[in-house]
Design a protein around this motif. Structure first.
Motif, PDB file in Angstrom:
ATOM      1  N   GLU A 159       0.827  -1.200   0.000  1.00  0.00           N
ATOM      2  CA  GLU A 159       0.000   0.000   0.000  1.00  0.00           C
ATOM      3  C   GLU A 159       0.864   1.253   0.000  1.00  0.00           C
ATOM      4  OE1 GLU A 159      -0.412  -2.571   1.912  1.00  0.00           O
ATOM      5  OE2 GLU A 159      -2.428  -3.343   1.509  1.00  0.00           O
ATOM      6  N   GLU A 213       0.010  -8.061 -10.669  1.00  0.00           N
ATOM      7  CA  GLU A 213      -1.440  -7.927 -10.471  1.00  0.00           C
ATOM      8  C   GLU A 213      -2.086  -7.035 -11.532  1.00  0.00           C
ATOM      9  OE1 GLU A 213      -2.120  -6.634  -6.481  1.00  0.00           O
ATOM     10  OE2 GLU A 213      -1.390  -8.513  -5.580  1.00  0.00           O
ATOM     11  N   LEU A 215      -1.583  -3.826 -12.187  1.00  0.00           N
ATOM     12  CA  LEU A 215      -1.890  -2.458 -11.774  1.00  0.00           C
ATOM     13  C   LEU A 215      -0.935  -1.441 -12.400  1.00  0.00           C
ATOM     14  CD1 LEU A 215      -2.671  -3.048  -7.994  1.00  0.00           C
ATOM     15  CD2 LEU A 215      -4.249  -2.997  -9.937  1.00  0.00           C
ATOM     16  N   ASP A 227      -4.215   0.334 -14.135  1.00  0.00           N
ATOM     17  CA  ASP A 227      -5.544   0.374 -13.508  1.00  0.00           C
ATOM     18  C   ASP A 227      -5.470   1.343 -12.341  1.00  0.00           C
ATOM     19  OD1 ASP A 227      -8.005  -0.043 -12.319  1.00  0.00           O
ATOM     20  OD2 ASP A 227      -7.975  -2.224 -12.638  1.00  0.00           O
ATOM     21  N   ARG A 228      -5.636   2.631 -12.662  1.00  0.00           N
ATOM     22  CA  ARG A 228      -5.476   3.673 -11.649  1.00  0.00           C
ATOM     23  C   ARG A 228      -6.500   3.525 -10.526  1.00  0.00           C
ATOM     24  NH1 ARG A 228      -3.172   8.866 -11.856  1.00  0.00           N
ATOM     25  NH2 ARG A 228      -3.929  10.214 -10.175  1.00  0.00           N
ATOM     26  N   ALA A 229      -7.750   3.199 -10.880  1.00  0.00           N
ATOM     27  CA  ALA A 229      -8.802   3.087  -9.863  1.00  0.00           C
ATOM     28  C   ALA A 229      -8.484   1.982  -8.868  1.00  0.00           C
ATOM     29  CB  ALA A 229     -10.145   2.834 -10.534  1.00  0.00           C
ATOM     30  N   ALA A 230      -8.042   0.837  -9.363  1.00  0.00           N
ATOM     31  CA  ALA A 230      -7.712  -0.273  -8.469  1.00  0.00           C
ATOM     32  C   ALA A 230      -6.483   0.057  -7.616  1.00  0.00           C
ATOM     33  CB  ALA A 230      -7.472  -1.545  -9.284  1.00  0.00           C
ATOM     34  N   LEU A 231      -5.512   0.743  -8.213  1.00  0.00           N
ATOM     35  CA  LEU A 231      -4.317   1.136  -7.470  1.00  0.00           C
ATOM     36  C   LEU A 231      -4.681   2.121  -6.355  1.00  0.00           C
ATOM     37  CD1 LEU A 231      -1.232   0.553  -7.668  1.00  0.00           C
ATOM     38  CD2 LEU A 231      -1.032   2.713  -8.923  1.00  0.00           C
ATOM     39  N   ALA A 233      -7.610   2.402  -4.901  1.00  0.00           N
ATOM     40  CA  ALA A 233      -8.383   1.682  -3.888  1.00  0.00           C
ATOM     41  C   ALA A 233      -7.449   0.905  -2.958  1.00  0.00           C
ATOM     42  CB  ALA A 233      -9.380   0.748  -4.550  1.00  0.00           C
ATOM     43  N   LEU A 234      -6.437   0.270  -3.540  1.00  0.00           N
ATOM     44  CA  LEU A 234      -5.467  -0.480  -2.748  1.00  0.00           C
ATOM     45  C   LEU A 234      -4.735   0.438  -1.767  1.00  0.00           C
ATOM     46  CD1 LEU A 234      -3.643  -2.997  -2.154  1.00  0.00           C
ATOM     47  CD2 LEU A 234      -2.201  -2.222  -4.051  1.00  0.00           C
ATOM     48  N   ASP A 236      -5.691   3.462  -0.736  1.00  0.00           N
ATOM     49  CA  ASP A 236      -6.553   4.428  -0.044  1.00  0.00           C
ATOM     50  C   ASP A 236      -6.096   5.843  -0.392  1.00  0.00           C
ATOM     51  OD1 ASP A 236      -8.575   5.407   1.570  1.00  0.00           O
ATOM     52  OD2 ASP A 236      -7.388   5.287   3.406  1.00  0.00           O
TER      53      ASP A 236
END
Length: 269
Positions: A159, A213, A215, A227-231, A233-234, A236
């Motif tokens: 993270e 993964e 990202l 994958d900016r959104a997933a990164l 989210a990971l 925070d």
């Protein structure tokens, strides 16, 4: 590109984005920036602008290039507190203490402009909006310190690395380096480790994990967010802490209009 060639484009874009009321640069402010351009000088990579334990009698404006603010502990380990980009102030808060608490070293060939206290006082008196824009970096650093403290105290290694990648993508985009999804990382993995309180091998494993993964993609020092959104989210991650109030009112952190501001101060790209 030499250290001074990119100066007006990156510096002016960043300062224009920080103007406290969001209004365009005035003729007097443009003239003040021309004066700063004339006073900037180039320093080599690895040059210590501020040295821990020594006197620091003023501040410097980082015109172009990258720098690190760090502290060396008694056991020789290094903790990096801040990665300085064009438009950031160097020498704060060292200038308010008898001896500098931290060191500032250039990561690349850089262009810097010395601002003695007398010149700072004159700038606040004659160009208060420009002075406030310059010192917004202090507020920005404080916000980043809070995020870094939360990361080291409460986030796992993966993270932390993800958060730092997103932070650098946003900050570099704000000075016209990269587009927010693809950029060249100015730090080595060892330096990233010193920022995040990790070991270099651990940083390497986390980068590999993020790549596996799907990202991010990594090629030498180049990073692309897949994958900016997933990164986000990971990690925070919320980029609001990186944007001045006027930028937040206008939406997300904007891409600076570097060409227009370069024209205003009389230089080309």
């Amino acid at each position: 590109m030499g250290a001074t060639e990119g100066f007006p484009l990156r510096l002016v874009a960043k300062l224009a984005d920080r103007m406290p009321d969001g209004a365009p640069l005035s003729d007097k402010e443009i003239g003040a920036l021309r004066a700063l351009q004339a006073e900037a000088h180039t320093v080599r990579r690895g040059h210590h602008v501020v040295t821990q334990g020594r006197e620091c009698s003023g501040v410097w404006l980082l015109v172009d290039g990258f720098a690190l603010r760090y502290k060396v502990l008694n056991d020789g380990q290094r903790q990096v507190f801040h990665v300085a980009l064009p438009g950031d102030m160097l020498g704060y808060p060292a200038c308010f203490f008898e001896h500098a608490l931290f060191s500032v070293v250039t990561l690349t060939e850089a262009s810097v402009c010395a601002l003695p206290f007398a010149e700072l006082a004159a700038l606040f008196h004659h160009q208060p909006r420009l002075a406030m824009a310059l010192f917004w970096s202090s507020a920005g650093e404080t916000a980043m310190f809070g995020e870094r403290l939360a990361a080291i105290g409460r986030r796992g290694a993966c993270e932390r690395v993800a958060h730092f990648i997103l932070e650098m993508a946003c900050r570099l985009r704000a000075v016209g380096i990269g587009d927010g999804t693809s950029f060249r990382m100015p730090l080595t993995q060892e330096q990233i480790a010193d920022v995040l309180g990790l070991s270099a091998p651990h940083v390497n494993r986390m980068l590999r994990r993020l790549r596996e993964e799907g990202l991010i993609d990594i090629g030498e020092s180049h990073i692309r967010l897949l994958d900016r959104a997933a990164l986000a989210a990971l990690a925070d991650f919320d980029e609001a802490y990186l944007a001045p109030r006027t930028s937040r009112q206008n939406g997300a952190v904007p891409v600076p209009e570097t060409a227009r501001f370069a024209t205003e101060i009389g230089i080309g790209q």
